[in-house]
Design an enzyme around this catalytic site. Structure first.
Site, PDB file in Angstrom:
ATOM      1  N   MET A 151       0.877  -1.235  -0.043  1.00  0.00           N
ATOM      2  CA  MET A 151       0.257   0.127  -0.130  1.00  0.00           C
ATOM      3  C   MET A 151       1.011   1.481   0.044  1.00  0.00           C
ATOM      4  SD  MET A 151      -3.087  -0.981   2.460  1.00  0.00           S
ATOM      5  CE  MET A 151      -4.172   0.129   1.997  1.00  0.00           C
ATOM      6  N   SER A 152       0.490   2.089  -0.920  1.00  0.00           N
ATOM      7  CA  SER A 152       1.597   3.363  -1.521  1.00  0.00           C
ATOM      8  C   SER A 152       0.833   4.465  -0.571  1.00  0.00           C
ATOM      9  CB  SER A 152       1.840   3.525  -2.481  1.00  0.00           C
ATOM     10  OG  SER A 152       0.633   3.842  -3.483  1.00  0.00           O
ATOM     11  N   GLY A 186      -1.753   5.844  -2.059  1.00  0.00           N
ATOM     12  CA  GLY A 186      -2.261   6.169  -3.635  1.00  0.00           C
ATOM     13  C   GLY A 186      -3.824   5.251  -3.819  1.00  0.00           C
ATOM     14  N   ASP A 200      -4.802   3.699  -6.398  1.00  0.00           N
ATOM     15  CA  ASP A 200      -4.590   2.252  -7.010  1.00  0.00           C
ATOM     16  C   ASP A 200      -4.640   1.232  -6.180  1.00  0.00           C
ATOM     17  OD1 ASP A 200      -4.771   3.613  -9.344  1.00  0.00           O
ATOM     18  OD2 ASP A 200      -2.760   3.914  -9.599  1.00  0.00           O
ATOM     19  N   MET A 257       5.951   0.267   2.474  1.00  0.00           N
ATOM     20  CA  MET A 257       7.422   0.234   2.715  1.00  0.00           C
ATOM     21  C   MET A 257       8.112   1.392   2.596  1.00  0.00           C
ATOM     22  SD  MET A 257       7.957  -2.751  -0.300  1.00  0.00           S
ATOM     23  CE  MET A 257       7.207  -2.023  -1.699  1.00  0.00           C
ATOM     24  N   CYS A 282      13.206  -1.542  -8.064  1.00  0.00           N
ATOM     25  CA  CYS A 282      12.109  -1.602  -6.848  1.00  0.00           C
ATOM     26  C   CYS A 282      11.053  -3.097  -6.966  1.00  0.00           C
ATOM     27  CB  CYS A 282      11.242  -0.174  -6.513  1.00  0.00           C
ATOM     28  SG  CYS A 282      10.362  -0.145  -5.009  1.00  0.00           S
ATOM     29  N   GLY A 328      -0.728  -2.534  -6.694  1.00  0.00           N
ATOM     30  CA  GLY A 328      -1.994  -1.695  -7.313  1.00  0.00           C
ATOM     31  C   GLY A 328      -1.646  -1.600  -8.761  1.00  0.00           C
ATOM     32  N   CYS A 384      10.856   8.178  -5.419  1.00  0.00           N
ATOM     33  CA  CYS A 384      10.616   8.230  -4.026  1.00  0.00           C
ATOM     34  C   CYS A 384      11.589   8.739  -3.404  1.00  0.00           C
ATOM     35  CB  CYS A 384      10.149   6.810  -3.688  1.00  0.00           C
ATOM     36  SG  CYS A 384      11.206   5.578  -3.387  1.00  0.00           S
TER      37      CYS A 384
END
Length: 371
Positions: free
Chosen positions: A8-9, A11, A13, A33, A116, A140, A213
């Site tokens: 899960m970022s 965002g 998606d 992460m 990544c 996502g 990032c």
């Protein structure tokens, strides 16, 4: 019920991916992460110790891995009533940063997002999934997996051509495809945003991250110089016929095909044609000087049984470039030779070339040279 670890970022998606996985009946564990500072706090699932949580300092901004993104992901997890953990992957991210800096200092154009995926999202995250007894790892990404009569699933482009991310997943190990889930790949991005709004997620209208990032300023050359302050990559700007037309303060500022920000005024459009790291020269020329009909790639990865004979395919040389008809050959040393039907512009060493058959990803490698 299958247990799924979802990257899960923060965002829209990955947030909607969590909802879709729950709708499909999975038990979902949300994982963010981070490459920030360590914290002594730890968590458990089913009595098993998880990796340490990271600092959630609100001023710790790192692009898509920032504290605010972590909080967005945490709120989504709370909204959906799923467990949520933030993993400290500082050491692993350090490997990606070292790769990124090294590539620019030797005149290549890195792709840290692919790395990544290879090393973290579908690398270390599988180790984490194993530690908590999870059956699958999900993200996502806008790509799809479809069953095959035999062997692992096929990796295919997402249905939204404008958001398709199959290219950046070419390096995932073939043996992992059976344990991957890509819930949003069958949807248009607009539908994903509608779903997010319908289920009341605050990230429904959140903008997509456009930054690397760990380079939140958006200026990669400044980041590279800060990491390698003692390395001098300055030199001459020359034309393809060897004429010196200017000086530059570092080859890390340039990538093949670049037109703006060359540092010299030529009176007509000029592009970066080649970068010579040994002589620290940036060679510029007209657009026709960029044309290439073939390339050679190394460090290949195949999601099918590697073909033993030359084969027709469509090949992409960058994430945002259209696939082009080509003939690919796997050489005896394992490298990949690609011959294009029409000449391409801006083939950059350090980027990935990915071979497709229709919408299926066959495999690819990292561009070493072109001609």
């Amino acid at each position: 019920m299958s247990r799924v670890v979802l990257a899960m970022s923060g965002g829209v998606d990955s947030s909607v991916a969590a909802h879709l996985l729950l709708e499909q009946g999975h038990e979902v564990i949300g994982v963010f992460m981070r490459h920030g500072e360590e914290s002594p706090v730890a968590c458990t699932v089913d009595g098993k110790m998880l990796l340490p949580l990271v600092s959630e300092r609100p001023d710790h901004k790192q692009g898509c891995c920032s504290a605010s993104d972590a909080e967005d992901a945490r709120r989504v997890a709370d909204n959906l009533d799923i467990p949520f953990f933030a993993l400290n992957l500082q050491q692993e991210f350090g490997r990606i940063i070292d790769y990124f800096v090294e590539e620019y200092t030797i005149g290549r154009t890195p792709n840290p997002c692919v790395m990544c995926n290879n090393w973290l999202k579908f690398g270390k995250l599988f180790d984490y999934a194993d530690s908590v007894g999870a059956d699958f790892v999900a993200t996502g990404h806008y790509a799809r997996l479809t069953p095959q009569p035999s062997g692992p699933p096929a990796l295919r482009r997402g249905v939204d051509d404008g958001k398709d991310q199959a290219y950046v997943l070419f390096g995932v190990g073939r043996e992992l495809l059976d344990r991957m889930l890509l819930p949003v790949g069958d949807y248009q991005k607009s539908h994903i945003r509608e779903l997010a709004g319908h289920i009341g997620l605050r990230v429904a209208e959140k903008k997509d991250s456009q930054e690397i990032c760990f380079v939140s300023s958006g200026r990669h050359e400044e980041f590279v110089r800060a990491k390698r302050p003692d390395v001098d990559t300055s030199g001459a700007i020359v034309t393809t016929d060897g004429r010196v037309v200017g000086q530059h303060d570092g080859i890390e500022r340039y990538t093949i095909g670049q037109r703006k920000g060359l540092g010299v005024a030529m009176g007509e459009p000029y592009f970066v044609v080649t970068i010579d790291p040994e002589e620290r020269r940036v060679v510029i020329g007209k657009k026709e000087d960029l044309a290439r009909s073939s390339l050679l790639a190394g460090q290949t990865n195949w999601l099918i049984d590697p073909p033993t004979e030359p084969f027709a395919c469509e090949a992409k040389i960058r994430y945002n470039s259209p696939p082009q008809p080509a003939t690919a050959t796997i050489l005896p040393d394992g490298r990949l030779a690609v011959e294009f039907e029409e000449r391409l512009f801006g083939v950059a060493p350090g980027q990935a070339v990915v071979c497709f058959e229709g919408d299926r990803v066959l495999g690819g490698g990292w561009i070493e040279s072109s001609s």
